[in-house]
Scaffold this motif. Structure first.
Motif, PDB file in Angstrom:
ATOM      1  N   UNK A 186       0.813  -1.226   0.000  1.00  0.00           N
ATOM      2  CA  UNK A 186       0.000   0.000   0.000  1.00  0.00           C
ATOM      3  C   UNK A 186       0.842   1.270   0.000  1.00  0.00           C
ATOM      4  N   UNK A 187       2.132   1.132  -0.360  1.00  0.00           N
ATOM      5  CA  UNK A 187       2.982   2.302  -0.541  1.00  0.00           C
ATOM      6  C   UNK A 187       3.013   2.659  -2.028  1.00  0.00           C
ATOM      7  N   UNK A 188       3.095   3.945  -2.366  1.00  0.00           N
ATOM      8  CA  UNK A 188       3.240   4.322  -3.772  1.00  0.00           C
ATOM      9  C   UNK A 188       4.550   3.775  -4.349  1.00  0.00           C
ATOM     10  N   UNK A 189       4.468   3.207  -5.544  1.00  0.00           N
ATOM     11  CA  UNK A 189       5.655   2.701  -6.228  1.00  0.00           C
ATOM     12  C   UNK A 189       6.263   3.766  -7.128  1.00  0.00           C
ATOM     13  N   UNK A 190       5.394   4.462  -7.857  1.00  0.00           N
ATOM     14  CA  UNK A 190       5.851   5.446  -8.837  1.00  0.00           C
ATOM     15  C   UNK A 190       4.657   6.288  -9.269  1.00  0.00           C
ATOM     16  N   UNK A 191       4.930   7.520  -9.664  1.00  0.00           N
ATOM     17  CA  UNK A 191       3.913   8.337 -10.331  1.00  0.00           C
ATOM     18  C   UNK A 191       4.202   8.268 -11.825  1.00  0.00           C
ATOM     19  N   UNK A 192       3.172   7.965 -12.606  1.00  0.00           N
ATOM     20  CA  UNK A 192       3.354   7.697 -14.033  1.00  0.00           C
ATOM     21  C   UNK A 192       2.628   8.750 -14.864  1.00  0.00           C
ATOM     22  N   UNK A 193       3.388   9.401 -15.779  1.00  0.00           N
ATOM     23  CA  UNK A 193       2.800  10.362 -16.707  1.00  0.00           C
ATOM     24  C   UNK A 193       2.455   9.681 -18.021  1.00  0.00           C
ATOM     25  N   UNK A 194       1.272   9.977 -18.525  1.00  0.00           N
ATOM     26  CA  UNK A 194       0.827   9.492 -19.825  1.00  0.00           C
ATOM     27  C   UNK A 194       0.288  10.670 -20.624  1.00  0.00           C
ATOM     28  N   UNK A 195       0.351  10.579 -21.959  1.00  0.00           N
ATOM     29  CA  UNK A 195      -0.252  11.622 -22.788  1.00  0.00           C
ATOM     30  C   UNK A 195      -1.766  11.465 -22.735  1.00  0.00           C
ATOM     31  N   UNK A 196      -2.464  12.600 -22.791  1.00  0.00           N
ATOM     32  CA  UNK A 196      -3.919  12.557 -22.694  1.00  0.00           C
ATOM     33  C   UNK A 196      -4.528  11.751 -23.837  1.00  0.00           C
ATOM     34  N   UNK A 197      -4.003  11.924 -25.075  1.00  0.00           N
ATOM     35  CA  UNK A 197      -4.572  11.171 -26.196  1.00  0.00           C
ATOM     36  C   UNK A 197      -4.276   9.678 -26.080  1.00  0.00           C
ATOM     37  N   UNK A 228      -1.321  -2.733  -7.347  1.00  0.00           N
ATOM     38  CA  UNK A 228      -2.563  -3.272  -6.777  1.00  0.00           C
ATOM     39  C   UNK A 228      -3.684  -2.251  -6.870  1.00  0.00           C
ATOM     40  N   UNK A 229      -3.303  -0.950  -6.812  1.00  0.00           N
ATOM     41  CA  UNK A 229      -4.285   0.116  -7.015  1.00  0.00           C
ATOM     42  C   UNK A 229      -3.662   1.213  -7.867  1.00  0.00           C
ATOM     43  N   UNK A 230      -4.511   1.926  -8.581  1.00  0.00           N
ATOM     44  CA  UNK A 230      -4.077   3.046  -9.423  1.00  0.00           C
ATOM     45  C   UNK A 230      -4.964   4.240  -9.095  1.00  0.00           C
ATOM     46  N   UNK A 231      -4.338   5.386  -8.842  1.00  0.00           N
ATOM     47  CA  UNK A 231      -5.108   6.584  -8.483  1.00  0.00           C
ATOM     48  C   UNK A 231      -4.749   7.736  -9.407  1.00  0.00           C
ATOM     49  N   UNK A 232      -5.758   8.338  -9.984  1.00  0.00           N
ATOM     50  CA  UNK A 232      -5.542   9.504 -10.844  1.00  0.00           C
ATOM     51  C   UNK A 232      -5.276  10.725  -9.970  1.00  0.00           C
ATOM     52  N   UNK A 261       1.928  10.781   4.839  1.00  0.00           N
ATOM     53  CA  UNK A 261       1.862   9.556   5.644  1.00  0.00           C
ATOM     54  C   UNK A 261       1.793   8.299   4.778  1.00  0.00           C
ATOM     55  N   UNK A 262       1.431   8.458   3.500  1.00  0.00           N
ATOM     56  CA  UNK A 262       1.325   7.291   2.621  1.00  0.00           C
ATOM     57  C   UNK A 262       2.672   6.869   2.044  1.00  0.00           C
ATOM     58  N   UNK A 263       3.692   7.753   2.167  1.00  0.00           N
ATOM     59  CA  UNK A 263       5.003   7.459   1.574  1.00  0.00           C
ATOM     60  C   UNK A 263       5.861   6.588   2.488  1.00  0.00           C
ATOM     61  N   UNK A 264       6.785   5.844   1.883  1.00  0.00           N
ATOM     62  CA  UNK A 264       7.737   5.052   2.667  1.00  0.00           C
ATOM     63  C   UNK A 264       8.639   5.974   3.487  1.00  0.00           C
ATOM     64  N   UNK A 265       9.092   5.441   4.602  1.00  0.00           N
ATOM     65  CA  UNK A 265       9.928   6.247   5.510  1.00  0.00           C
ATOM     66  C   UNK A 265      11.192   6.742   4.824  1.00  0.00           C
ATOM     67  N   UNK A 266      11.801   5.932   3.961  1.00  0.00           N
ATOM     68  CA  UNK A 266      13.078   6.332   3.361  1.00  0.00           C
ATOM     69  C   UNK A 266      12.920   7.501   2.387  1.00  0.00           C
TER      70      UNK A 266
END
Length: 302
Positions: A186-197, A228-232, A261-266
């Motif tokens: 349940x920690x964020x792995x990465x933020x991913x950018x995609x083109x709108x089209x 496991x989950x994806x959030x816009x 609080x959702x981020x890993x401690x490191x």
């Protein structure tokens, strides 16, 4: 008489070494603001005079039915002084049998407190209840001026790129959407950018799918994520005018604390934090580097 009560406690505790001018000032403070007695105790000597004088007035206030607030430390070793102050409070509590006195009296610390001081105090251990932060709250010492640059990423429906000799100034082209991929812990792995089209054509990244995430500038750095989950993350708030009611300061603060609080401690540690990854989709990476090659001038050597 309030003064007589204070002097009675001074005799009982044998606090004869304290500065009498300071004690007179504390007495006047109590009489003028009986519900707001928070004493600055470092005017002469914190442990020898300031805290003992506060204790004398605090005991007198308790006796006549008022509750003093506490002390403020504004110089010296804040960690050590706060712990010594709490020890002195406990001794007086035991001697005069005043339940909860030691814990209820607040210790406030000030004196140009900033981020480094807060981390240092946490490592040392302290008994401070409240931090008074002024200078470093108004002015960010690490970045006292906010640099802001607008870069064109799309013109007339076509992605555009800004090139530079400094790689950090190269812009990522196109109108984009941003998604947070979270893993099993349940920690964020990465933020991913995609083109709108791209999202309109292929859909949003989905939980359970194998998603290739590319470093914006290094083609050798890539990873496959199975979230496991994806959030816009991006939400339009202005389109020729506001699209929704602005959040209150309390709501903004609550959201910021929740995200931290959702981020890993490191990612949050003060020294050598692990950089948080922001990546491009395979599609956006290819479009960006194709446009980069197309727009970059070719130097001629002779």
């Amino acid at each position: 008489d309030f003064v007589d009560i204070v002097l009675k406690y001074r005799q009982q505790l044998n606090y004869k070494q304290t500065n009498t001018g300071e004690l007179a000032a504390f007495i006047a403070y109590c009489q003028a603001f009986p519900s707001a007695f928070l004493a600055l105790v470092d005017t002469y000597d914190t442990l020898v005079s300031g805290i003992p004088n506060f204790i004398l007035c605090a005991l007198a206030m308790f006796q006549i039915g008022y509750k003093p607030i506490g002390i403020r430390l504004d110089s010296g070793d804040l960690a050590y002084l706060s712990q010594e102050a709490r020890i002195m409070f406990r001794k007086v509590q035991e001697k005069f049998q005043i339940p909860g006195m030691a814990n209820n009296l607040k210790i406030v610390a000030s004196n140009d407190i900033g981020e480094e001081t807060l981390y240092s105090l946490k490592q040392q251990g302290h008994s401070i209840d409240t931090f008074g932060i002024g200078t470093n709250l108004v002015t960010c010492q690490d970045q006292p001026a906010l640099g802001c640059v607008f870069k064109l990423v799309e013109y007339n429906g076509s992605p555009r790129i800004k090139l530079s000799q400094e790689i950090k100034k190269v812009s990522i082209p196109g109108k984009k959407l941003l998604f947070r991929l979270q893993g099993r812990a349940n920690f964020p792995l990465v933020d991913l950018m995609l083109m709108e089209d791209e999202v309109l054509k292929y859909g949003e990244p989905a939980p359970g799918a194998r998603i290739t995430c590319r470093h914006p500038f290094d083609p050798t750095k890539r990873v496959v994520c199975v979230p496991t989950t994806v959030r816009r993350l991006l939400e339009k708030v202005w389109d020729g005018g506001p699209t929704r009611e602005p959040e209150t300061i309390a709501e903004v603060r609550s959201a910021a604390m929740r995200e931290l609080s959702s981020l890993r401690h490191d990612h949050l540690r003060f020294l050598n934090p692990t950089p948080y990854k922001v990546s491009l989709s395979e599609y956006l990476f290819e479009e960006m580097h194709k446009l980069w090659k197309q727009e970059a001038p070719i130097a001629e050597l002779s």
